[in-house]
Design an enzyme around this catalytic site. Sequence first.
Site, PDB file in Angstrom:
ATOM      1  N   SER A 109       0.810  -1.214   0.000  1.00  0.00           N
ATOM      2  CA  SER A 109       0.000   0.000   0.000  1.00  0.00           C
ATOM      3  C   SER A 109       0.847   1.268   0.000  1.00  0.00           C
ATOM      4  CB  SER A 109      -0.876  -0.035   1.261  1.00  0.00           C
ATOM      5  OG  SER A 109      -1.501   1.198   1.491  1.00  0.00           O
ATOM      6  N   GLN A 130      -0.078  -0.341  -4.657  1.00  0.00           N
ATOM      7  CA  GLN A 130      -1.410   0.272  -4.594  1.00  0.00           C
ATOM      8  C   GLN A 130      -1.257   1.765  -4.335  1.00  0.00           C
ATOM      9  OE1 GLN A 130      -2.912   1.199  -1.223  1.00  0.00           O
ATOM     10  NE2 GLN A 130      -4.268   2.417  -2.524  1.00  0.00           N
ATOM     11  N   TYR A 132      -2.636   5.645  -3.819  1.00  0.00           N
ATOM     12  CA  TYR A 132      -3.684   6.591  -3.446  1.00  0.00           C
ATOM     13  C   TYR A 132      -3.269   7.941  -4.019  1.00  0.00           C
ATOM     14  CZ  TYR A 132      -6.027   3.745   0.198  1.00  0.00           C
ATOM     15  OH  TYR A 132      -6.743   2.805   0.882  1.00  0.00           O
ATOM     16  N   THR A 158      -6.540   2.866  -6.086  1.00  0.00           N
ATOM     17  CA  THR A 158      -7.756   2.654  -5.297  1.00  0.00           C
ATOM     18  C   THR A 158      -8.670   3.863  -5.455  1.00  0.00           C
ATOM     19  OG1 THR A 158      -6.614   1.217  -3.761  1.00  0.00           O
ATOM     20  CG2 THR A 158      -8.638   2.246  -2.969  1.00  0.00           C
ATOM     21  N   ARG A 167     -15.787   4.072  10.415  1.00  0.00           N
ATOM     22  CA  ARG A 167     -15.477   2.819  11.131  1.00  0.00           C
ATOM     23  C   ARG A 167     -15.667   3.050  12.625  1.00  0.00           C
ATOM     24  NH1 ARG A 167     -10.321   2.112   7.339  1.00  0.00           N
ATOM     25  NH2 ARG A 167     -11.424   2.568   5.412  1.00  0.00           N
ATOM     26  N   LYS A 255      -8.933  -0.285  -8.603  1.00  0.00           N
ATOM     27  CA  LYS A 255      -9.418  -1.075  -7.455  1.00  0.00           C
ATOM     28  C   LYS A 255     -10.584  -0.336  -6.808  1.00  0.00           C
ATOM     29  CE  LYS A 255      -7.824  -3.145  -3.118  1.00  0.00           C
ATOM     30  NZ  LYS A 255      -8.377  -2.348  -2.033  1.00  0.00           N
ATOM     31  N   SER A 277     -14.457  -4.424  -5.912  1.00  0.00           N
ATOM     32  CA  SER A 277     -14.130  -4.334  -4.489  1.00  0.00           C
ATOM     33  C   SER A 277     -14.916  -3.216  -3.831  1.00  0.00           C
ATOM     34  CB  SER A 277     -12.618  -4.045  -4.356  1.00  0.00           C
ATOM     35  OG  SER A 277     -12.251  -3.846  -3.013  1.00  0.00           O
ATOM     36  N   HIS A 279     -13.643  -2.394  -0.750  1.00  0.00           N
ATOM     37  CA  HIS A 279     -12.630  -2.149   0.290  1.00  0.00           C
ATOM     38  C   HIS A 279     -12.883  -3.047   1.509  1.00  0.00           C
ATOM     39  CE1 HIS A 279      -9.493   1.111   0.625  1.00  0.00           C
ATOM     40  NE2 HIS A 279      -9.388   0.601   1.828  1.00  0.00           N
ATOM     41  N   ARG A 282     -15.280  -1.661   4.248  1.00  0.00           N
ATOM     42  CA  ARG A 282     -14.764  -0.622   5.156  1.00  0.00           C
ATOM     43  C   ARG A 282     -15.109   0.786   4.689  1.00  0.00           C
ATOM     44  NH1 ARG A 282     -10.639  -2.995   8.111  1.00  0.00           N
ATOM     45  NH2 ARG A 282      -9.166  -1.283   8.157  1.00  0.00           N
ATOM     46  N   ASP A 310     -12.352  -9.041  -5.327  1.00  0.00           N
ATOM     47  CA  ASP A 310     -11.670  -8.687  -4.070  1.00  0.00           C
ATOM     48  C   ASP A 310     -12.705  -8.429  -2.985  1.00  0.00           C
ATOM     49  OD1 ASP A 310      -9.229  -7.481  -2.546  1.00  0.00           O
ATOM     50  OD2 ASP A 310     -10.716  -5.872  -2.490  1.00  0.00           O
ATOM     51  N   GLY A 312     -14.257 -10.549   0.884  1.00  0.00           N
ATOM     52  CA  GLY A 312     -15.070 -11.617   1.470  1.00  0.00           C
ATOM     53  C   GLY A 312     -14.495 -13.010   1.328  1.00  0.00           C
ATOM     54  N   VAL A 313     -13.386 -13.154   0.602  1.00  0.00           N
ATOM     55  CA  VAL A 313     -12.844 -14.497   0.340  1.00  0.00           C
ATOM     56  C   VAL A 313     -12.247 -15.086   1.630  1.00  0.00           C
ATOM     57  CG1 VAL A 313     -11.051 -15.789  -0.898  1.00  0.00           C
ATOM     58  CG2 VAL A 313     -12.364 -14.010  -2.085  1.00  0.00           C
ATOM     59  N   ARG A 314     -12.772 -16.219   2.038  1.00  0.00           N
ATOM     60  CA  ARG A 314     -12.269 -16.886   3.249  1.00  0.00           C
ATOM     61  C   ARG A 314     -11.980 -18.366   3.007  1.00  0.00           C
ATOM     62  NH1 ARG A 314     -12.275 -12.305   3.884  1.00  0.00           N
ATOM     63  NH2 ARG A 314     -13.255 -11.009   5.482  1.00  0.00           N
TER      64      ARG A 314
HETATM   65  C1  LIG Z   1      -6.592  -3.454   7.816  1.00  0.00           C
HETATM   66  C2  LIG Z   1      -6.864  -3.193   6.376  1.00  0.00           C
HETATM   67  C3  LIG Z   1      -6.138  -2.192   5.729  1.00  0.00           C
HETATM   68  C4  LIG Z   1      -6.387  -1.927   4.377  1.00  0.00           C
HETATM   69  N1  LIG Z   1      -5.624  -0.985   3.750  1.00  0.00           N
HETATM   70  C5  LIG Z   1      -5.828  -0.746   2.422  1.00  0.00           C
HETATM   71  C6  LIG Z   1      -5.002   0.178   1.727  1.00  0.00           C
HETATM   72  O1  LIG Z   1      -4.089   0.774   2.279  1.00  0.00           O
HETATM   73  N2  LIG Z   1      -5.268   0.368   0.407  1.00  0.00           N
HETATM   74  C7  LIG Z   1      -6.276  -0.297  -0.253  1.00  0.00           C
HETATM   75  O2  LIG Z   1      -6.481  -0.083  -1.445  1.00  0.00           O
HETATM   76  N3  LIG Z   1      -7.040  -1.184   0.390  1.00  0.00           N
HETATM   77  C8  LIG Z   1      -6.846  -1.444   1.690  1.00  0.00           C
HETATM   78  N4  LIG Z   1      -7.601  -2.371   2.327  1.00  0.00           N
HETATM   79  C9  LIG Z   1      -8.608  -3.144   1.550  1.00  0.00           C
HETATM   80  C10 LIG Z   1      -7.978  -4.402   0.957  1.00  0.00           C
HETATM   81  O3  LIG Z   1      -7.059  -4.078  -0.054  1.00  0.00           O
HETATM   82  C11 LIG Z   1      -9.038  -5.313   0.327  1.00  0.00           C
HETATM   83  O4  LIG Z   1      -9.761  -4.583  -0.613  1.00  0.00           O
HETATM   84  C12 LIG Z   1      -9.995  -5.915   1.338  1.00  0.00           C
HETATM   85  O5  LIG Z   1      -9.319  -6.284   2.511  1.00  0.00           O
HETATM   86  C13 LIG Z   1     -10.682  -7.125   0.730  1.00  0.00           C
HETATM   87  O6  LIG Z   1     -11.632  -7.657   1.584  1.00  0.00           O
HETATM   88  P1  LIG Z   1     -11.325  -8.852   2.601  1.00  0.00           P
HETATM   89  O7  LIG Z   1     -10.610  -8.226   3.747  1.00  0.00           O
HETATM   90  O8  LIG Z   1     -12.679  -9.355   2.936  1.00  0.00           O
HETATM   91  O9  LIG Z   1     -10.486  -9.862   1.900  1.00  0.00           O
HETATM   92  C14 LIG Z   1      -7.391  -2.652   3.678  1.00  0.00           C
HETATM   93  C15 LIG Z   1      -8.084  -3.670   4.337  1.00  0.00           C
HETATM   94  C16 LIG Z   1      -7.832  -3.949   5.672  1.00  0.00           C
HETATM   95  C17 LIG Z   1      -8.579  -5.047   6.337  1.00  0.00           C
END
Ligand SMILES: Cc1cc2nc3c(=O)[nH]c(=O)nc-3n(C[C@H](O)[C@H](O)[C@H](O)COP(=O)(O)O)c2cc1C
Length: 382
Positions: A109, A130, A132, A158, A167, A255, A277, A279, A282, A310, A312-314
């Site tokens: 990131s 990635q 910003y 992103t 959050r 993204k 995605s 995110h 979030r 991207d 929800g994948v577990r």
């Molecule tokens: C703690 C955390 C930090 C993240 N930081 C970034 C980031 O810096 N840049 C970004 O594009 N996405 C960020 N994301 C999103 C992830 O790249 C990704 O899109 C997301 O985690 C996918 O969902 P999942 O957690 O269910 O796999 C972050 C996600 C988490 C959980």
Amino acid sequence: MNLKDCHNVEDFRKLAKKKLPSPIFHYIDGGSDDEITLKRNTESFNECDLVPNVLTDVSKIDLSTTVLGQKIDFPLFLAATAMHRLYHHHGERATAKAAEKMGTIFGTSTMATTSIEEIGKLTKGPKLFQLYIHRDRGLTDNLIERCKAAGFNSMCLTVDTVVAGNRERDHRTGFSTPPKLTFGSLLSFITHPQWTYNYLTSEKFKLANIIHMTDKGSTIDKSVIDYINEQFDPAMNWKDAEYCVKKWGGPFALKGVMSVEDAKKAIDIGCTAIMISNHGGRQLDGSRAPFDQLAEIVDAVGDKIEVILDGGVRRGTHVLKALALGAKACSFGKGYLFALSAAGEKGVEAILKKMKDEIKRDMILMGCRSVKDLNKSKLRFK
Ligand SMILES: Cc1cc2nc3c(=O)[nH]c(=O)nc-3n(C[C@H](O)[C@H](O)[C@H](O)COP(=O)(O)O)c2cc1C
């Protein structure tokens, strides 16, 4: 509970919860508002069932796929996530090495705690940066140039974070970067002495990629949310994205694309891929889950651009379902962050191995020899 007790993402989540002070655990685990999208992202995979074929000679299985110009050993990679140094004192170094060992893409990131240059030297594996877009546009050029010099293979921009999502867990726990001892969080740091000792005795927390460019970079004294709202540019638009695609000149993903309309625009500006995605739930709560939106986007543009799922994948079966609907690959965030928090490099390696094993076993049980054999005929929606 320790590493050997972790058999899946949920086990790693439980171990991470034990190991991390609660503000840090909840920063990873949480989503925005009522966390409806966060939950839906994973639940959406249960809307359909896999339909296997039998007697297909699955003695040899090829899990590899090519995405963003890189051949990877299995169709799941590490989405970029911020600030690994908070979750484990080895930070991105641990994550990058595990990804290299497991033959998949390491996404890092803009908000990483290990620099582009160091990652470039550390790993020969495929590397995705990635981006910003900050209000200070000089940063964009600076980051792109540095990624070229450090041998990164691909880049994503992103586009779903022009302001930070709400959050609420972070408000409740008093999450801040760097972590601060407050009256409320004190107990949580005291009761996690190993994390607190490692944090205090290893390298100082810094946002390594942007420390040179902004005085806020090294010492965000509030929260990452305030940083996003102050520094990221809400005026970002398609022209800016096109500028980045051209300036980078290599494999490039947008993204955070969620609509067919935007997927078509991504093609027009020359993107190699889109990452569907939200995110990880979030940002915009109540937005559609990537898996729910996948078929619509693949049907419209899947033959013109790589589509990455991207969020929800577990489980291995989640990856199979996404590929069956036409995704080129999947990426995940929380899944490997829990493992990093639980056991550093060994943890990330273990979850990647478990996911790879699951994908392989599931492919065998589906009667598929290659990811190319996965298609819509293998799915039934309820
Ligand atoms: C703690 C955390 C930090 C993240 N930081 C970034 C980031 O810096 N840049 C970004 O594009 N996405 C960020 N994301 C999103 C992830 O790249 C990704 O899109 C997301 O985690 C996918 O969902 P999942 O957690 O269910 O796999 C972050 C996600 C988490 C959980």
